[in-house]
Design an enzyme around this catalytic site. Structure first.
Site, mmCIF file in Angstrom:
data_model
loop_
_atom_site.group_PDB
_atom_site.id
_atom_site.type_symbol
_atom_site.label_atom_id
_atom_site.label_comp_id
_atom_site.label_asym_id
_atom_site.label_seq_id
_atom_site.Cartn_x
_atom_site.Cartn_y
_atom_site.Cartn_z
ATOM 1 N N GLY A 295 0.760 5.168 3.217
ATOM 2 C CA GLY A 295 1.819 4.197 2.991
ATOM 3 C C GLY A 295 2.987 4.746 2.195
ATOM 4 O O GLY A 295 4.157 4.461 2.502
ATOM 5 N N GLY B 259 -1.858 11.362 9.337
ATOM 6 C CA GLY B 259 -2.414 11.817 8.075
ATOM 7 C C GLY B 259 -1.348 12.179 7.055
ATOM 8 O O GLY B 259 -0.238 11.632 7.047
ATOM 9 N N GLY C 49 0.836 -1.192 0.000
ATOM 10 C CA GLY C 49 0.000 0.000 0.000
ATOM 11 C C GLY C 49 0.868 1.238 0.000
ATOM 12 O O GLY C 49 1.609 1.489 0.959
ATOM 13 N N LEU C 50 0.786 2.017 -1.088
ATOM 14 C CA LEU C 50 1.638 3.195 -1.237
ATOM 15 C C LEU C 50 0.790 4.434 -1.511
ATOM 16 O O LEU C 50 1.148 5.293 -2.305
ATOM 17 C CB LEU C 50 2.645 2.975 -2.367
ATOM 18 C CG LEU C 50 3.589 1.788 -2.183
ATOM 19 C CD1 LEU C 50 4.406 1.553 -3.457
ATOM 20 C CD2 LEU C 50 4.503 1.986 -0.980
ATOM 21 N N LYS D 74 -6.384 3.032 18.800
ATOM 22 C CA LYS D 74 -6.599 3.932 17.662
ATOM 23 C C LYS D 74 -8.084 4.197 17.447
ATOM 24 O O LYS D 74 -8.486 5.305 17.072
ATOM 25 C CB LYS D 74 -5.980 3.323 16.392
ATOM 26 C CG LYS D 74 -6.158 4.180 15.116
ATOM 27 C CD LYS D 74 -5.612 5.587 15.293
ATOM 28 C CE LYS D 74 -5.449 6.369 14.013
ATOM 29 N NZ LYS D 74 -6.385 6.198 12.948
ATOM 30 N N SER E 287 -1.578 7.459 13.420
ATOM 31 C CA SER E 287 -2.191 8.775 13.237
ATOM 32 C C SER E 287 -1.127 9.748 12.765
ATOM 33 O O SER E 287 0.016 9.688 13.202
ATOM 34 C CB SER E 287 -2.818 9.273 14.539
ATOM 35 O OG SER E 287 -3.430 10.532 14.353
ATOM 36 N N ASN F 247 -6.745 0.977 9.609
ATOM 37 C CA ASN F 247 -7.756 1.199 10.648
ATOM 38 C C ASN F 247 -8.669 -0.018 10.788
ATOM 39 O O ASN F 247 -9.889 0.088 10.684
ATOM 40 C CB ASN F 247 -8.578 2.446 10.332
ATOM 41 C CG ASN F 247 -7.840 3.724 10.658
ATOM 42 O OD1 ASN F 247 -7.062 3.780 11.606
ATOM 43 N ND2 ASN F 247 -8.058 4.766 9.875
ATOM 44 N N HIS G 22 -8.951 6.766 19.961
ATOM 45 C CA HIS G 22 -8.319 8.006 19.482
ATOM 46 C C HIS G 22 -9.195 8.674 18.435
ATOM 47 O O HIS G 22 -9.433 9.889 18.476
ATOM 48 C CB HIS G 22 -6.943 7.654 18.903
ATOM 49 C CG HIS G 22 -6.312 8.709 18.057
ATOM 50 N ND1 HIS G 22 -6.707 8.969 16.757
ATOM 51 C CD2 HIS G 22 -5.284 9.577 18.306
ATOM 52 C CE1 HIS G 22 -5.963 9.939 16.254
ATOM 53 N NE2 HIS G 22 -5.102 10.324 17.166
ATOM 54 N N ASN G 23 -9.697 7.903 17.481
ATOM 55 C CA ASN G 23 -10.518 8.483 16.423
ATOM 56 C C ASN G 23 -11.876 8.918 16.938
ATOM 57 O O ASN G 23 -12.457 9.889 16.438
ATOM 58 C CB ASN G 23 -10.666 7.488 15.269
ATOM 59 C CG ASN G 23 -9.418 7.417 14.411
ATOM 60 O OD1 ASN G 23 -8.344 7.817 14.838
ATOM 61 N ND2 ASN G 23 -9.549 6.902 13.207
ATOM 62 N N GLU H 5 -11.252 12.211 18.359
ATOM 63 C CA GLU H 5 -11.095 13.129 17.219
ATOM 64 C C GLU H 5 -12.460 13.623 16.728
ATOM 65 O O GLU H 5 -12.638 14.806 16.431
ATOM 66 C CB GLU H 5 -10.351 12.389 16.120
ATOM 67 C CG GLU H 5 -10.106 13.132 14.826
ATOM 68 C CD GLU H 5 -9.471 12.183 13.819
ATOM 69 O OE1 GLU H 5 -10.139 11.862 12.819
ATOM 70 O OE2 GLU H 5 -8.324 11.755 14.045
#
Length: 288
Positions: free
Chosen positions: A12, A113, A7-8, A161, A111, A85, A164-165, A168
């Site tokens: 990624g 972004g 995954g790029l 996570k 996390s 996620n 955490h979200n 958010e």
């Protein structure tokens, strides 16, 4: 270290670059873009044992299928890191499944972004101490100082996570409601100036507030953004867990419901949510 990155995309690709900048060797694979190898089979062949493969692709079926295939291709002693996620229950199940073949598994909440390349990524990692210790140099290269934590056993990373979200969601909703109150007041408040001033000395200053100020400078009044915000799943999972565990979570729950409401009406409040999601994560927005 040498690591494979599956995954790029927005995350990624930048993570691979940050690792290379830190002196690590990264072999990337992506179906939809140019990469060093053209298949998972080629990726595994290009990595010498013991191998480490980091997955940075959408949660759900893409991750499920990729981990299942890696479970067939990798050998005992190899290691899989899921940095997407994923639901923590899926991570526990997948980790136990690959462990039957002697393959290690780490669930890494990530996390940061689209800003992570320069600022680093906050990493919340679940798994055994041995597995985490083995790839600690990778985690330390990706994270800013004190931004990496081994938070517990398998599943703990993605559970952390998820929460955490959920937080958010609540923070963005609070900024959005305050913004709408300022704009709706009959006092003629200079809203951009007021919000910008909060960045200095105020107890509500934060990176999200910085991003909001930037969004208002780029698009005054957010006139070109429709007040529509998707939810990517973690907010729902957080509320589900709050109900299961009997933990009151009224702010996170209300923020989730506000996103549902955004699909029915347009408002300044949801324009803020949409603008912030684009600013910190590169999420697409719906325009007028």
């Amino acid at each position: 270290m040498k690591i494979g990155m599956v995954g790029l995309g927005r995350m990624g690709g930048n993570m691979a670059t940050r690792l290379r900048n830190a002196g690590h060797e990264v072999i990337g694979y992506a179906r939809s873009s140019a990469s060093e190898v053209n298949s998972l089979e080629e990726l595994v062949a290009a990595l010498g044992p013991p191998r480490t493969v980091w997955i940075m692709i959408p949660a759900g079926d893409p991750t499920e299928q990729t981990i299942a295939r890696l479970g067939e291709l990798l050998d005992a002693g190899d290691l899989v890191v899921d940095g997407g996620n994923s639901n923590f229950r899926d991570s526990i199940r997948r980790g136990r499944s690959v462990s039957e073949r002697g393959i290690g598994f780490i669930d890494a909440g990530v996390s940061g972004g689209i800003w992570g390349l320069d600022n680093g990524y906050c990493l919340m990692v679940g798994g055994s101490s041995d597995d985490v210790g083995r790839v600690r140099p990778i985690f330390e290269a990706l994270a800013p100082p004190d931004g990496f934590a081994h938070v517990g056993p398998l599943g703990a990373g993605h559970f952390t996570k998820m929460v955490h979200n959920g937080i958010e969601y609540g923070l963005m909703e609070a900024y959005a409601e305050g913004y709408e109150l300022l704009r709706t007041s009959e006092l003629g408040i200079d809203v951009p100036a007021a919000v910008a001033a909060w960045r200095y000395g105020s107890v509500v200053r934060s990176w999200l507030l910085e991003l909001l100020v930037g969004a208002l400078q780029e698009d005054p009044g957010l006139a070109h953004i429709r007040g529509y915000a998707d939810d990517s799943g973690e907010g729902r999972w957080t509320v589900d867990e709050a109900v299961r565990l009997g933990v009151p979570a009224p702010v996170i729950t209300a923020a989730l419901y506000a996103r549902f409401a955004s699909r029915q009406t347009d408002s300044d409040r949801m324009k803020v949510i949409a603008a912030l999601r684009k600013a910190f994560g590169g999420h697409p927005i719906k325009t007028e």
